[in-house]
Write an enzyme that holds these catalytic residues in place. Structure first.
Site, PDB file in Angstrom:
ATOM      1  N   SER A 187      44.658  25.150  37.735  1.00 43.04           N
ATOM      2  CA  SER A 187      45.982  25.455  38.294  1.00 43.04           C
ATOM      3  C   SER A 187      46.516  24.177  38.927  1.00 43.04           C
ATOM      4  O   SER A 187      45.749  23.239  39.192  1.00 43.04           O
ATOM      5  CB  SER A 187      45.836  26.526  39.388  1.00 43.04           C
ATOM      6  OG  SER A 187      47.020  26.647  40.125  1.00 43.04           O
ATOM      7  N   TYR A 210      42.544  30.172  47.595  1.00 42.05           N
ATOM      8  CA  TYR A 210      42.779  29.992  46.157  1.00 42.05           C
ATOM      9  C   TYR A 210      42.707  28.517  45.756  1.00 42.05           C
ATOM     10  O   TYR A 210      42.078  28.166  44.755  1.00 42.05           O
ATOM     11  CB  TYR A 210      44.137  30.595  45.792  1.00 42.05           C
ATOM     12  CG  TYR A 210      44.477  30.499  44.320  1.00 42.05           C
ATOM     13  CD1 TYR A 210      43.700  31.138  43.355  1.00 42.05           C
ATOM     14  CD2 TYR A 210      45.588  29.771  43.880  1.00 42.05           C
ATOM     15  CE1 TYR A 210      44.015  31.053  42.002  1.00 42.05           C
ATOM     16  CE2 TYR A 210      45.918  29.687  42.534  1.00 42.05           C
ATOM     17  CZ  TYR A 210      45.126  30.328  41.599  1.00 42.05           C
ATOM     18  OH  TYR A 210      45.437  30.243  40.263  1.00 42.05           O
TER      19      TYR A 210
HETATM   20  P1  NAP Z   1      46.906  37.991  35.348  1.00 43.69           P
HETATM   21  O1  NAP Z   1      47.976  38.477  34.451  1.00 43.69           O
HETATM   22  O2  NAP Z   1      46.666  38.709  36.626  1.00 43.69           O
HETATM   23  O3  NAP Z   1      45.553  37.912  34.518  1.00 43.69           O
HETATM   24  C1  NAP Z   1      44.297  37.752  35.125  1.00 43.69           C
HETATM   25  C2  NAP Z   1      43.234  38.147  34.113  1.00 43.69           C
HETATM   26  O4  NAP Z   1      41.948  37.889  34.701  1.00 43.69           O
HETATM   27  C3  NAP Z   1      43.285  39.626  33.758  1.00 43.69           C
HETATM   28  O5  NAP Z   1      43.095  39.759  32.382  1.00 43.69           O
HETATM   29  C4  NAP Z   1      42.117  40.220  34.542  1.00 43.69           C
HETATM   30  O6  NAP Z   1      41.544  41.297  33.794  1.00 43.69           O
HETATM   31  C5  NAP Z   1      41.158  39.031  34.534  1.00 43.69           C
HETATM   32  N1  NAP Z   1      40.159  39.128  35.584  1.00 43.69           N
HETATM   33  C6  NAP Z   1      40.339  39.077  36.924  1.00 43.69           C
HETATM   34  N2  NAP Z   1      39.169  39.264  37.549  1.00 43.69           N
HETATM   35  C7  NAP Z   1      38.230  39.460  36.575  1.00 43.69           C
HETATM   36  C8  NAP Z   1      36.846  39.730  36.585  1.00 43.69           C
HETATM   37  N3  NAP Z   1      36.179  39.862  37.728  1.00 43.69           N
HETATM   38  N4  NAP Z   1      36.193  39.863  35.400  1.00 43.69           N
HETATM   39  C9  NAP Z   1      36.878  39.739  34.237  1.00 43.69           C
HETATM   40  N5  NAP Z   1      38.189  39.483  34.156  1.00 43.69           N
HETATM   41  C10 NAP Z   1      38.861  39.361  35.325  1.00 43.69           C
HETATM   42  O7  NAP Z   1      47.181  36.467  35.777  1.00 43.69           O
HETATM   43  P2  NAP Z   1      47.301  35.124  34.913  1.00 43.69           P
HETATM   44  O8  NAP Z   1      48.421  34.370  35.491  1.00 43.69           O
HETATM   45  O9  NAP Z   1      47.318  35.414  33.462  1.00 43.69           O
HETATM   46  O10 NAP Z   1      45.956  34.384  35.334  1.00 43.69           O
HETATM   47  C11 NAP Z   1      45.049  33.847  34.402  1.00 43.69           C
HETATM   48  C12 NAP Z   1      44.426  32.588  34.979  1.00 43.69           C
HETATM   49  O11 NAP Z   1      45.442  31.616  35.171  1.00 43.69           O
HETATM   50  C13 NAP Z   1      43.742  32.760  36.339  1.00 43.69           C
HETATM   51  O12 NAP Z   1      42.563  31.995  36.375  1.00 43.69           O
HETATM   52  C14 NAP Z   1      44.773  32.187  37.310  1.00 43.69           C
HETATM   53  O13 NAP Z   1      44.176  31.725  38.495  1.00 43.69           O
HETATM   54  C15 NAP Z   1      45.346  31.065  36.465  1.00 43.69           C
HETATM   55  N6  NAP Z   1      46.658  30.566  36.862  1.00 43.69           N
HETATM   56  C16 NAP Z   1      47.743  31.406  36.951  1.00 43.69           C
HETATM   57  C17 NAP Z   1      48.972  30.875  37.340  1.00 43.69           C
HETATM   58  C18 NAP Z   1      50.206  31.733  37.483  1.00 43.69           C
HETATM   59  O14 NAP Z   1      51.188  31.290  38.135  1.00 43.69           O
HETATM   60  N7  NAP Z   1      50.262  32.912  36.904  1.00 43.69           N
HETATM   61  C19 NAP Z   1      49.096  29.504  37.611  1.00 43.69           C
HETATM   62  C20 NAP Z   1      47.986  28.695  37.504  1.00 43.69           C
HETATM   63  C21 NAP Z   1      46.777  29.234  37.126  1.00 43.69           C
HETATM   64  P3  NAP Z   1      40.982  42.672  34.383  1.00 43.69           P
HETATM   65  O15 NAP Z   1      41.706  42.942  35.662  1.00 43.69           O
HETATM   66  O16 NAP Z   1      41.275  43.646  33.285  1.00 43.69           O
HETATM   67  O17 NAP Z   1      39.517  42.429  34.559  1.00 43.69           O
END
Ligand code: NAP
Length: 247
Positions: A131, A144
């Site tokens: 991130s 975070y």
């Molecule tokens: P999201 O839509 O909330 O997706 C998060 C995913 O992680 C979901 O599929 C969730 O699946 C899974 N997850 C969470 N805890 C888990 C666990 N204990 N075991 C297995 N799966 C788990 O958010 P996103 O934005 O796509 O996030 C994906 C990644 O990108 C994360 O690492 C986040 O930190 C990173 N990121 C996001 C942003 C942003 O602004 N959105 C920016 C930078 C980085 P289940 O709940 O079904 O398990």
């Protein structure tokens, strides 16, 4: 056919990445806790879906035991943020969950899949989703940002430890992406989550998936160390341009 494993593929960046990799010709194997979403996506892209909780060592082992003998790409994407409280108001259970999923989960997955990584021919690839929070800090973001800084340290260490092996290691660091991320961070408060993207144009999950596919499809001797991608409206983690609605 090359095999890609994507964690956290039930929504957001993971789901978009699974779709994009399948389109590129990978056979995708998806992991997450919400099986309904995961199975629907597996059906859509012609892949497979297995339950996975990266916070649980046994779940990670069981998931890995269902994988084929050879894996070419692991996208460590599962994770997210919880809360936005100052350091002195730390909620221990939120911090523990964040470290469990973003940091230990990524290492657990890597440890279990390492023996399956293809080390012949063109080799294999691990892509960690970090991130902008891996590089910067912001008010209320200590839990975070500490997790994502750790992801950065671990990613760099993997690259040193595997030097000389045909394993590529990439870190992809997105800025604001509109997914379920903020809804999870604010525990289902949709109004507060929506405000994060108010008056600006965030990235969409497909933008990050694009970066993953680009890194994964470079010639095998090329290692893309890091991609930092942000919306044009974001200069730093905490500096966002927002259009003020006209009166
Ligand atoms: P999201 O839509 O909330 O997706 C998060 C995913 O992680 C979901 O599929 C969730 O699946 C899974 N997850 C969470 N805890 C888990 C666990 N204990 N075991 C297995 N799966 C788990 O958010 P996103 O934005 O796509 O996030 C994906 C990644 O990108 C994360 O690492 C986040 O930190 C990173 N990121 C996001 C942003 C942003 O602004 N959105 C920016 C930078 C980085 P289940 O709940 O079904 O398990």
């Amino acid at each position: 056919m090359k095999i890609a494993v994507v964690t956290g593929a039930s929504s957001g960046i993971g789901a978009a990445t699974a779709r994009a990799l399948a389109k590129t010709g990978f056979r995708v194997i998806l992991g997450a806790r919400r099986m309904q979403q995961l199975e629907a996506l597996a059906k859509e892209v012609g892949g497979e879906a297995f339950p996975l909780d990266v916070c649980d060592t046994e779940s990670v082992r069981k998931f890995a035991s269902r994988l084929p003998a050879r894996v070419h790409l692991l996208v460590n994407n599962a994770g997210g943020a919880l809360g936005l409280e100052p350091v002195v108001e730390m909620d221990e259970s939120k911090w523990l969950t964040m470290f469990q999923s973003n940091v230990l989960g990524l290492v657990r997955m890597t440890r279990e899949i390492y023996p399956l990584l293809d080390q012949s021919g063109e080799g294999s690839h691990i892509i960690n989703i970090g991130s902008v929070a891996a590089l910067e800090t912001y008010l209320g973001g200590a839990g975070y940002t500490a997790c994502k800084h750790a992801v950065r340290a671990i990613t760099e260490t993997m690259r040193i430890e595997w030097l000389g092996l045909p394993i590529r290691v990439t870190e992809i660091d997105p800025g604001l992406v509109e997914t379920e991320f903020s809804l999870v961070r604010f525990e289902g408060d949709a109004v507060r989550a929506k405000k994060v993207y108010e008056g600006m144009t965030p990235l969409v999950a497909e933008d990050v998936a694009d970066a993953v596919v680009w890194a994964a499809t470079r010639p095998p001797h090329v290692n893309i160390d890091q991609i930092l991608l942000k919306p044009r409206d974001q200069a730093r983690a905490d500096r966002v341009y927002r259009k003020v609605p006209s009166p």
